[in-house]
Scaffold this motif. Sequence first.
Motif, short mmCIF file in Angstrom:
data_model
loop_
_atom_site.label_atom_id
_atom_site.label_comp_id
_atom_site.label_asym_id
_atom_site.label_seq_id
_atom_site.Cartn_x
_atom_site.Cartn_y
_atom_site.Cartn_z
N GLN A 198 -4.90 50.42 8.13
CA GLN A 198 -4.90 51.34 7.01
C GLN A 198 -5.75 50.75 5.90
O GLN A 198 -5.65 49.56 5.58
CB GLN A 198 -3.47 51.59 6.51
CG GLN A 198 -2.63 52.40 7.48
CD GLN A 198 -3.09 53.84 7.58
OE1 GLN A 198 -3.06 54.57 6.61
NE2 GLN A 198 -3.51 54.24 8.77
N GLU A 218 -6.80 49.81 2.40
CA GLU A 218 -6.40 49.66 1.01
C GLU A 218 -7.66 49.63 0.16
O GLU A 218 -8.76 49.87 0.64
CB GLU A 218 -5.58 48.36 0.85
CG GLU A 218 -4.32 48.34 1.68
CD GLU A 218 -3.33 49.43 1.31
OE1 GLU A 218 -3.34 49.86 0.14
OE2 GLU A 218 -2.58 49.86 2.20
N PRO A 260 -8.46 54.38 -1.21
CA PRO A 260 -7.62 55.20 -0.31
C PRO A 260 -7.19 56.51 -0.97
O PRO A 260 -6.95 56.56 -2.18
CB PRO A 260 -6.42 54.29 -0.05
CG PRO A 260 -6.35 53.38 -1.23
CD PRO A 260 -7.77 53.17 -1.66
N THR A 271 -4.15 59.06 -0.68
CA THR A 271 -2.81 59.15 -0.12
C THR A 271 -2.06 60.33 -0.73
O THR A 271 -2.33 60.75 -1.86
CB THR A 271 -2.00 57.86 -0.38
OG1 THR A 271 -1.90 57.64 -1.80
CG2 THR A 271 -2.68 56.67 0.26
N TYR A 272 -1.10 60.84 0.04
CA TYR A 272 -0.23 61.92 -0.45
C TYR A 272 1.17 61.68 0.10
O TYR A 272 1.35 61.61 1.32
CB TYR A 272 -0.75 63.28 -0.01
CG TYR A 272 0.09 64.44 -0.51
CD1 TYR A 272 0.00 64.86 -1.83
CD2 TYR A 272 0.99 65.09 0.33
CE1 TYR A 272 0.77 65.90 -2.31
CE2 TYR A 272 1.76 66.14 -0.13
CZ TYR A 272 1.65 66.54 -1.45
OH TYR A 272 2.42 67.58 -1.92
N GLY A 285 2.91 59.02 0.29
CA GLY A 285 3.00 57.83 1.11
C GLY A 285 2.18 57.87 2.38
O GLY A 285 2.14 56.87 3.12
N CYS A 286 1.51 58.97 2.66
CA CYS A 286 0.70 59.09 3.86
C CYS A 286 -0.78 59.01 3.49
O CYS A 286 -1.23 59.73 2.59
CB CYS A 286 0.98 60.41 4.57
SG CYS A 286 -0.01 60.70 6.05
N GLN A 287 -1.51 58.13 4.15
CA GLN A 287 -2.92 57.98 3.84
C GLN A 287 -3.74 59.01 4.61
O GLN A 287 -3.70 59.10 5.83
CB GLN A 287 -3.40 56.57 4.20
CG GLN A 287 -4.81 56.29 3.69
CD GLN A 287 -5.17 54.83 3.79
OE1 GLN A 287 -4.30 53.98 3.96
NE2 GLN A 287 -6.45 54.53 3.67
N LYS A 306 -10.28 58.26 2.69
CA LYS A 306 -10.73 57.37 1.64
C LYS A 306 -12.00 57.92 0.98
O LYS A 306 -12.73 58.73 1.56
CB LYS A 306 -10.99 55.97 2.17
CG LYS A 306 -12.03 55.89 3.28
CD LYS A 306 -12.18 54.46 3.78
CE LYS A 306 -13.22 54.34 4.88
NZ LYS A 306 -13.40 52.94 5.32
N THR A 315 -6.26 61.00 -6.25
CA THR A 315 -4.96 61.68 -6.26
C THR A 315 -5.15 63.19 -6.31
O THR A 315 -4.53 63.93 -5.54
CB THR A 315 -4.12 61.22 -7.47
OG1 THR A 315 -3.90 59.81 -7.38
CG2 THR A 315 -2.78 61.94 -7.50
N SER A 332 -6.46 64.41 -2.93
CA SER A 332 -5.45 64.35 -1.88
C SER A 332 -4.50 65.54 -1.97
O SER A 332 -4.15 66.15 -0.95
CB SER A 332 -4.66 63.04 -1.97
OG SER A 332 -5.50 61.93 -1.79
N THR A 339 -4.26 68.53 0.86
CA THR A 339 -2.98 68.80 1.52
C THR A 339 -2.58 70.25 1.33
O THR A 339 -2.12 70.91 2.28
CB THR A 339 -1.89 67.88 0.95
OG1 THR A 339 -2.28 66.51 1.13
CG2 THR A 339 -0.57 68.11 1.66
#
Length: 217
Positions: free
Chosen positions: A93, A95, A127, A129-130, A132-134, A137, A161, A164, A168
């Motif tokens: 994953q 970072e 990264p 993420t949404y 907690g799920c990546q 990037k 953010t 993401s 989603t």
Amino acid sequence: QQQSPTKLTCTGSGEERLEWMYYLASHLNGASTLDEIYHVALQGIQYTFKTDRAAILMFDDRGVPRYQASMGISEAYKQAVENYCASLSEIPQTELIIVSDAAQQPGAELLDIMRKAEGIQAAASFPMTYQGCQLGKIAVYYDAPHQFSDEEKRLVQTISTYTSVAITRKQAEIDLQESQRFVASIADSMANILYVYDTIEQRNIYINQACLRVLGY
């Protein structure tokens, strides 16, 4: 939106950035397609980092990052990066990764070769993420060494953010539409009449194709 008005008060370049972030969030939320979301996000990266080289990558089912949108990056480089990541036995994953000077910060030999061939001397990977799920990037590239400031990191993380959340939400809309089309295709293949009647509005809100075949209207 959750910050107090006092914390949001700023002047000069800070005010311009705040206006730009509002513009970015509005256009991401109003985007009608995933491609439009990627395009708006790249505009935000270009404005923040003053660079013409950036990319949005999303992870496939195997966790391999795949380029969805980019600017200033060759197709050969993108394909080489994807092939390299796909060849790894275990894909980590991603970072926050910052390479301020590729000549002074050697990494994987193959990646260093690819960066040199592309003329990349500095790069950063942020990264997305949404909950907690990546998801993927955001990558930024420079033709010369570049020191990434704390302010730049904060701004791009904000963009990450926003992007993401927009991705989603849009993906959920796409999945719902596909599900609705699938259900409709099943209903239309039935030989019997199928309809849905709204007792509040007192009208039919759905009928299948059998209604035309059987009743003629």
